[in-house]
Write an enzyme that holds these catalytic residues in place. Structure first.
Site, PDB file in Angstrom:
ATOM      1  N   PHE B 114       0.853  -1.180   0.000  1.00 58.79           N
ATOM      2  CA  PHE B 114       0.000   0.000   0.000  1.00 58.79           C
ATOM      3  C   PHE B 114       0.898   1.242   0.000  1.00 58.79           C
ATOM      4  O   PHE B 114       1.855   1.316   0.767  1.00 58.79           O
ATOM      5  CB  PHE B 114      -0.919  -0.006   1.222  1.00 58.79           C
ATOM      6  CG  PHE B 114      -1.968   1.068   1.147  1.00 58.79           C
ATOM      7  CD1 PHE B 114      -2.968   0.997   0.190  1.00 58.79           C
ATOM      8  CD2 PHE B 114      -1.930   2.159   1.995  1.00 58.79           C
ATOM      9  CE1 PHE B 114      -3.933   2.000   0.099  1.00 58.79           C
ATOM     10  CE2 PHE B 114      -2.884   3.159   1.911  1.00 58.79           C
ATOM     11  CZ  PHE B 114      -3.890   3.083   0.960  1.00 58.79           C
ATOM     12  N   ASP B 185       2.429  -6.030   7.106  1.00 64.27           N
ATOM     13  CA  ASP B 185       1.206  -5.221   7.207  1.00 64.27           C
ATOM     14  C   ASP B 185       0.026  -6.154   6.953  1.00 64.27           C
ATOM     15  O   ASP B 185      -0.066  -6.779   5.890  1.00 64.27           O
ATOM     16  CB  ASP B 185       1.275  -4.097   6.168  1.00 64.27           C
ATOM     17  CG  ASP B 185       0.039  -3.202   6.182  1.00 64.27           C
ATOM     18  OD1 ASP B 185      -1.023  -3.636   6.686  1.00 64.27           O
ATOM     19  OD2 ASP B 185       0.122  -2.071   5.665  1.00 64.27           O
ATOM     20  N   TYR B 210     -10.463  -0.928  10.601  1.00 63.66           N
ATOM     21  CA  TYR B 210     -11.707  -0.406  10.000  1.00 63.66           C
ATOM     22  C   TYR B 210     -12.101  -1.157   8.733  1.00 63.66           C
ATOM     23  O   TYR B 210     -13.124  -0.834   8.135  1.00 63.66           O
ATOM     24  CB  TYR B 210     -11.599   1.100   9.721  1.00 63.66           C
ATOM     25  CG  TYR B 210     -10.354   1.538   9.003  1.00 63.66           C
ATOM     26  CD1 TYR B 210     -10.182   1.294   7.648  1.00 63.66           C
ATOM     27  CD2 TYR B 210      -9.341   2.203   9.680  1.00 63.66           C
ATOM     28  CE1 TYR B 210      -9.043   1.688   6.993  1.00 63.66           C
ATOM     29  CE2 TYR B 210      -8.194   2.600   9.029  1.00 63.66           C
ATOM     30  CZ  TYR B 210      -8.046   2.348   7.683  1.00 63.66           C
ATOM     31  OH  TYR B 210      -6.904   2.741   7.038  1.00 63.66           O
ATOM     32  N   LYS B 211     -11.302  -2.130   8.335  1.00 63.88           N
ATOM     33  CA  LYS B 211     -11.656  -2.936   7.160  1.00 63.88           C
ATOM     34  C   LYS B 211     -12.420  -4.171   7.642  1.00 63.88           C
ATOM     35  O   LYS B 211     -13.556  -4.075   8.056  1.00 63.88           O
ATOM     36  CB  LYS B 211     -10.384  -3.298   6.388  1.00 63.88           C
ATOM     37  CG  LYS B 211      -9.645  -2.086   5.816  1.00 63.88           C
ATOM     38  CD  LYS B 211      -8.397  -2.525   5.067  1.00 63.88           C
ATOM     39  CE  LYS B 211      -7.595  -1.328   4.583  1.00 63.88           C
ATOM     40  NZ  LYS B 211      -8.240  -0.611   3.478  1.00 63.88           N
ATOM     41  N   ARG B 357     -12.431  -3.724  -7.707  1.00 61.75           N
ATOM     42  CA  ARG B 357     -12.119  -4.509  -6.525  1.00 61.75           C
ATOM     43  C   ARG B 357     -13.398  -4.814  -5.753  1.00 61.75           C
ATOM     44  O   ARG B 357     -14.217  -3.911  -5.519  1.00 61.75           O
ATOM     45  CB  ARG B 357     -11.175  -3.658  -5.671  1.00 61.75           C
ATOM     46  CG  ARG B 357     -10.403  -4.366  -4.634  1.00 61.75           C
ATOM     47  CD  ARG B 357      -9.397  -3.413  -3.995  1.00 61.75           C
ATOM     48  NE  ARG B 357     -10.057  -2.425  -3.123  1.00 61.75           N
ATOM     49  CZ  ARG B 357      -9.479  -1.861  -2.051  1.00 61.75           C
ATOM     50  NH1 ARG B 357      -8.226  -2.151  -1.725  1.00 61.75           N
ATOM     51  NH2 ARG B 357     -10.126  -0.984  -1.335  1.00 61.75           N
TER      52      ARG B 357
END
Lengths: 398, 398
Positions: B114, B185, B210-211, B357
């Site tokens: 990311f 990560d 938060y995912k 996605r």
């Protein structure tokens, strides 16, 4: 129109009988906070989901709220952005400030600075290399220690223990004359007294919102960068939300426009909602009225305590203009005394080694509270109520 | 007992008619979240005020919640602590990892990481000095690039674009054999698939909540430090809550015990409450069941899209074991197509330059959702509904 303090007070919820003189540590809950956060949860997160970033304005909120804070600290629009914690913002400001004075290696601070600021500076120096030094002098020696070796002058404007206030304009001027850059920590200033960042020519400033700004436990911090420096600042904490185009997902970092580059990661949207509920109250207050009333309340408190509790010795400046929005007293048994005072429903706090600290916030504290606090503290002192084993155990201070 | 997915689904609130395939970006709201946060606001902050730090457990919460996360990522108790944002935690882990290999100067990562991770590494390298280098190779070239020059291997386990999953055990082994330290990560792993940090011998890991962990916008991040390293780690972000005795207010930093030293500033108590509401749901799920069902759902989705939308080409690994919990497709008009799909109530997202996605989370997505999503996407593609000007405007990607 003068600030209507009775109306402001009615917008906070405080437990019955409690006199809360610790708003300088954690501000009390605005009555509107729970509903405001619930609305953000159900009507924004719940209903909009990922679209909340644009449709509910979450992405723009750190700068928009930053502008609301800017008005309280004498900062230009577009110079303040919210995010992270105060410790992180100290690191970020300090790293950028040091980079502006590349030939020098010394950070000057004082022993009255909040320890986390010193710790973060220590960590940054270690990362930068062995020739970087943090020098902490006594508060009254700061002016004399500013010389041409100093890269950055890093100070908390109001001492968290004594309430003594530095002269931001004078020290910023001295620092600039010596070729140094300033980082001001406003933890005990924002919402406590008028701050004039722009007028003082301050370079960087940071602060938290959970004290006098009443944003609740863990509320976001803020950072100020003077507009004249923004285009040159290259963030050390170069996170994607400070990127010029976060959603282009470039592999290389390009700093965003202006103050936006000081953003790092995802902002704490729920904490921001609580902060906004508090700022709605601040919109009804004039900080000059708040300051005048705060000085009155503290003068009244000091006079009452000195008259009736002679064993407590004043640690705060007697002149209201020389202090923040708190009164501090010293006593060798300060820890136990504070526990006994808290047991009487007057909430202050203790700061090692011997400071009893009382914060005054005219938004929810009035003259009657001050008089009642004096009565209860006097009751503790006259009857030595603090002299009990249960008040002397310091569970958390190891 | 097998996981009861229907019961889990009933604990989330999703808008009627929406098929939410973007939980890999922002998870949906647990029905209990608003009440849980309101309780923290009114019954803890409002009623306890400053005493909430001890009496409501706010001070101990980052490590206590860290232990709840640890169970989902194969980590030892006492090895995970919450706080800050993922970008900050990347910086923190990376700085500590680099310090463990003082003779080397290269961070190895990949172009599928990311961007914020790469940006934070870039900022840290600049702070550390000109001989520190971030080297990002193609994902498939990582194994071959691990040699004795590498100080730290920093990877996101699951590629945020394609869903391709690295082999954590194998790459960690290669890194260790070459004398390097690893930083993983888990942004697209935690709650998406079983992670085995301890079994893989991972050194550091970081992630967001938060995912797949559904903590809401701005939920806190976490950091993992292998127990064998904890006593030697010296945090670069040395904040007061990572100090051995925060309330002693020492002027010098002394790192706290174990994982506590990775704390920095005041934890976001309101966001933590929302996270706890979500973890209550996770307590009812077996991550192995979640993984098995996720693979089934995605296999079904890929088969349907490939059969009915031939112009979308699969970008995710076909083998479920080789990918995370998302399906990705490529199309040169991917941006406009995703806007048109969203307009049909199927929420996925677009990642530049050409990736569509779709995240799948069995906690709230079932087979019927998959079939309906396929129908709606087919409707968009067969009728070229995306070929409209309003879907081609990229307001946010500048």
């Amino acid at each position: 129109m003068p600030t209507d303090f009775a109306s402001l007070r009615a917008q906070f919820d405080l437990p019955d009988g409690m006199i809360y003189l610790d708003g300088n540590s954690l501000g009390p809950m605005p009555r509107a906070a729970a509903a405001r956060v619930a609305q953000t949860i159900t009507q924004e997160w719940g209903a909009l989901l990922i679209a909340g970033w644009n449709k509910a304005g979450w992405m723009a909120q750190p700068a928009a709220v930053g502008d609301r804070i800017a008005r309280l600290i004498g900062a230009e629009a577009g110079s303040v952005v919210m995010g992270d914690t105060l410790s992180i913002k100290v690191y970020q400001a300090l790293a950028s400030a040091l980079e502006m004075v590349p030939a020098r290696r010394v950070i000057l601070s004082d022993s009255g600075n909040f320890p986390s600021d010193l710790y973060m500076a220590e960590g940054l120096c270690r990362t930068l290399g062995p020739d970087y030094v943090l020098k902490a002098v006594a508060p009254e020696e700061v002016a004399g220690a500013i010389d041409h070796t100093i890269a950055v002058l890093m100070l908390t404007e109001v001492d968290y223990r004594t309430g003594r206030k530095h002269d931001m304009a004078a020290l910023t001027g001295l620092a600039h004359a010596a070729g140094a850059v300033t980082v001001w920590d406003l933890a005990h200033s924002a919402g406590a007294l008028p701050v004039h960042l722009a007028a003082c020519g301050a370079d960087f400033a940071v602060g938290c919102t959970y004290k006098y700004l009443n944003s609740g436990p863990g509320g976001p911090a803020f950072i100020y960068v003077a507009p004249r420096h923004q285009a040159a600042v290259r963030p050390a904490l170069s996170g994607w939300l400070g990127h010029a185009a976060p959603f282009a997902f470039d592999l290389d970092y390009r700093p965003g426009d202006g103050i936006e580059r000081m953003r790092v990661g995802t902002p704490p949207v729920l904490q921001m909602a609580a902060l906004e509920a508090s700022l709605d109250i601040w919109d009804q207050a004039d900080i000059l009225d708040v300051r005048a009333k705060s000085i009155e309340l503290i003068d009244r408190f000091i006079a009452g305590i000195e008259a009736r509790c002679p064993s407590l010795s004043l640690a705060a400046p007697r002149d209201g203009q020389q202090r923040g929005s708190q009164a501090s007293f010293r006593h060798p048994e300060g820890y136990a005394i504070m526990q006994a005072i808290i047991a009487q429903g007057v909430i202050g706090d203790f700061r090692a080694p011997d400071i009893l600290r009382f914060g005054f916030t005219p938004l929810f504290i009035n003259e009657d509270d001050v008089d009642e606090a004096i009565n209860r503290i006097t009751h503790v002192m006259e009857n030595a109520l603090w002299d009990r084993p249960e008040f002397k155990t310091r569970a958390r201070v190891t």
